[in-house]
Design a protein around this motif. Structure first.
Motif, PDB file in Angstrom:
ATOM      1  N   PHE A  11      60.309  49.209  40.960  1.00  0.00           N
ATOM      2  CA  PHE A  11      59.690  48.084  40.255  1.00  0.00           C
ATOM      3  C   PHE A  11      59.370  46.943  41.206  1.00  0.00           C
ATOM      4  CE2 PHE A  11      60.062  44.025  38.039  1.00  0.00           C
ATOM      5  CZ  PHE A  11      59.025  44.159  37.123  1.00  0.00           C
ATOM      6  N   MET A  12      60.295  46.622  42.099  1.00  0.00           N
ATOM      7  CA  MET A  12      60.064  45.516  43.047  1.00  0.00           C
ATOM      8  C   MET A  12      58.935  45.862  44.012  1.00  0.00           C
ATOM      9  SD  MET A  12      61.907  43.135  42.041  1.00  0.00           S
ATOM     10  CE  MET A  12      61.662  42.000  43.369  1.00  0.00           C
ATOM     11  N   ARG A  13      58.846  47.110  44.419  1.00  0.00           N
ATOM     12  CA  ARG A  13      57.771  47.531  45.313  1.00  0.00           C
ATOM     13  C   ARG A  13      56.424  47.422  44.603  1.00  0.00           C
ATOM     14  NH1 ARG A  13      55.516  52.514  46.048  1.00  0.00           N
ATOM     15  NH2 ARG A  13      57.140  53.468  44.802  1.00  0.00           N
ATOM     16  N   LYS A  16      55.355  43.789  44.188  1.00  0.00           N
ATOM     17  CA  LYS A  16      54.775  43.206  45.404  1.00  0.00           C
ATOM     18  C   LYS A  16      53.330  43.657  45.591  1.00  0.00           C
ATOM     19  CE  LYS A  16      59.087  42.699  47.924  1.00  0.00           C
ATOM     20  NZ  LYS A  16      59.913  43.215  49.014  1.00  0.00           N
ATOM     21  N   GLU A  17      53.045  44.894  45.230  1.00  0.00           N
ATOM     22  CA  GLU A  17      51.676  45.407  45.353  1.00  0.00           C
ATOM     23  C   GLU A  17      50.742  44.763  44.335  1.00  0.00           C
ATOM     24  OE1 GLU A  17      51.839  49.628  44.966  1.00  0.00           O
ATOM     25  OE2 GLU A  17      53.085  49.888  46.748  1.00  0.00           O
ATOM     26  N   ASN A  18      51.228  44.572  43.121  1.00  0.00           N
ATOM     27  CA  ASN A  18      50.417  43.986  42.055  1.00  0.00           C
ATOM     28  C   ASN A  18      51.268  42.953  41.317  1.00  0.00           C
ATOM     29  OD1 ASN A  18      48.643  43.355  40.064  1.00  0.00           O
ATOM     30  ND2 ASN A  18      48.395  45.428  39.306  1.00  0.00           N
ATOM     31  N   PRO A  19      51.158  41.677  41.677  1.00  0.00           N
ATOM     32  CA  PRO A  19      52.039  40.660  41.098  1.00  0.00           C
ATOM     33  C   PRO A  19      51.774  40.364  39.630  1.00  0.00           C
ATOM     34  CG  PRO A  19      50.425  39.657  42.554  1.00  0.00           C
ATOM     35  CD  PRO A  19      50.273  41.135  42.695  1.00  0.00           C
ATOM     36  N   PHE A  20      50.712  40.895  39.053  1.00  0.00           N
ATOM     37  CA  PHE A  20      50.417  40.612  37.658  1.00  0.00           C
ATOM     38  C   PHE A  20      51.200  41.517  36.701  1.00  0.00           C
ATOM     39  CE2 PHE A  20      46.866  38.797  39.901  1.00  0.00           C
ATOM     40  CZ  PHE A  20      46.752  37.569  39.275  1.00  0.00           C
ATOM     41  N   VAL A  21      51.841  42.556  37.211  1.00  0.00           N
ATOM     42  CA  VAL A  21      52.660  43.421  36.359  1.00  0.00           C
ATOM     43  C   VAL A  21      53.863  42.654  35.815  1.00  0.00           C
ATOM     44  CG1 VAL A  21      54.119  45.478  36.317  1.00  0.00           C
ATOM     45  CG2 VAL A  21      51.885  45.557  37.408  1.00  0.00           C
ATOM     46  N   PRO A  22      54.662  41.986  36.654  1.00  0.00           N
ATOM     47  CA  PRO A  22      55.786  41.229  36.083  1.00  0.00           C
ATOM     48  C   PRO A  22      55.322  40.054  35.232  1.00  0.00           C
ATOM     49  CG  PRO A  22      55.877  41.188  38.496  1.00  0.00           C
ATOM     50  CD  PRO A  22      54.709  42.016  38.103  1.00  0.00           C
ATOM     51  N   LEU A  68      43.299  40.483  35.008  1.00  0.00           N
ATOM     52  CA  LEU A  68      43.411  39.605  36.182  1.00  0.00           C
ATOM     53  C   LEU A  68      43.916  40.376  37.396  1.00  0.00           C
ATOM     54  CD1 LEU A  68      44.836  36.324  34.628  1.00  0.00           C
ATOM     55  CD2 LEU A  68      42.548  36.709  35.560  1.00  0.00           C
ATOM     56  N   GLY A  69      44.853  41.297  37.181  1.00  0.00           N
ATOM     57  CA  GLY A  69      45.356  42.113  38.282  1.00  0.00           C
ATOM     58  C   GLY A  69      44.288  42.999  38.886  1.00  0.00           C
ATOM     59  N   VAL A  70      43.474  43.594  38.050  1.00  0.00           N
ATOM     60  CA  VAL A  70      42.383  44.445  38.549  1.00  0.00           C
ATOM     61  C   VAL A  70      41.360  43.609  39.305  1.00  0.00           C
ATOM     62  CG1 VAL A  70      40.421  45.861  37.821  1.00  0.00           C
ATOM     63  CG2 VAL A  70      42.678  46.267  36.851  1.00  0.00           C
ATOM     64  N   LEU A  71      41.007  42.446  38.753  1.00  0.00           N
ATOM     65  CA  LEU A  71      40.059  41.566  39.438  1.00  0.00           C
ATOM     66  C   LEU A  71      40.608  41.107  40.791  1.00  0.00           C
ATOM     67  CD1 LEU A  71      38.755  39.420  36.465  1.00  0.00           C
ATOM     68  CD2 LEU A  71      37.525  41.202  37.718  1.00  0.00           C
ATOM     69  N   TYR A  72      41.902  40.794  40.837  1.00  0.00           N
ATOM     70  CA  TYR A  72      42.530  40.378  42.092  1.00  0.00           C
ATOM     71  C   TYR A  72      42.509  41.504  43.119  1.00  0.00           C
ATOM     72  CZ  TYR A  72      46.194  39.033  45.359  1.00  0.00           C
ATOM     73  OH  TYR A  72      46.908  38.757  46.496  1.00  0.00           O
ATOM     74  N   SER A  73      42.832  42.720  42.687  1.00  0.00           N
ATOM     75  CA  SER A  73      42.848  43.830  43.643  1.00  0.00           C
ATOM     76  C   SER A  73      41.433  44.165  44.112  1.00  0.00           C
ATOM     77  CB  SER A  73      43.524  45.057  43.046  1.00  0.00           C
ATOM     78  OG  SER A  73      42.768  45.577  41.985  1.00  0.00           O
ATOM     79  N   MET A  74      40.435  44.039  43.230  1.00  0.00           N
ATOM     80  CA  MET A  74      39.048  44.262  43.645  1.00  0.00           C
ATOM     81  C   MET A  74      38.615  43.194  44.645  1.00  0.00           C
ATOM     82  SD  MET A  74      37.253  45.444  40.087  1.00  0.00           S
ATOM     83  CE  MET A  74      35.623  45.358  40.773  1.00  0.00           C
TER      84      MET A  74
END
Length: 91
Positions: A11-13, A16-22, A68-74
């Motif tokens: 979960f922590m890993r 860190k990869e996608n901060p919008f999950v937490p 927002l997470g998808v937009l950030y990763s894109m």
């Protein structure tokens, strides 16, 4: 086998990869908790309608956080990385 250390949970890993999950999870639990507390003062609203509104609000928050997470990763993959590669080529 496993690519992460014993001290770092999956979960922590992923967080860190996608901060919008937490953020999505925290918002979901906050909305559900708030609406459960407010259930006593729902007035004449039926229980089923109150629960449907709670579910829609919580799902809306999670979908918004995922968007927002998808937009950030894109942004990170298609705007920041090409700039870094172009800057590295020019050096």
């Amino acid at each position: 086998m496993s690519t992460y250390t014993e001290n770092e949970s999956k979960f922590m890993r992923k967080a860190k990869e996608n901060p919008f999950v937490p953020v999505g999870l925290a918002g979901f639990f906050a909305i559900v908790g708030y609406r459960l507390i407010k259930m006593k003062s729902r007035g004449d609203t039926k229980m089923s309608v109150h629960l449907i509104h709670m579910r829609v609000a919580a799902q809306g928050f999670v979908v918004g956080a995922m968007t927002l997470g998808v937009l950030y990763s894109m942004y990170r993959d298609y705007i920041v990385k090409p700039r870094e590669l172009k800057a590295a080529e020019n050096k």
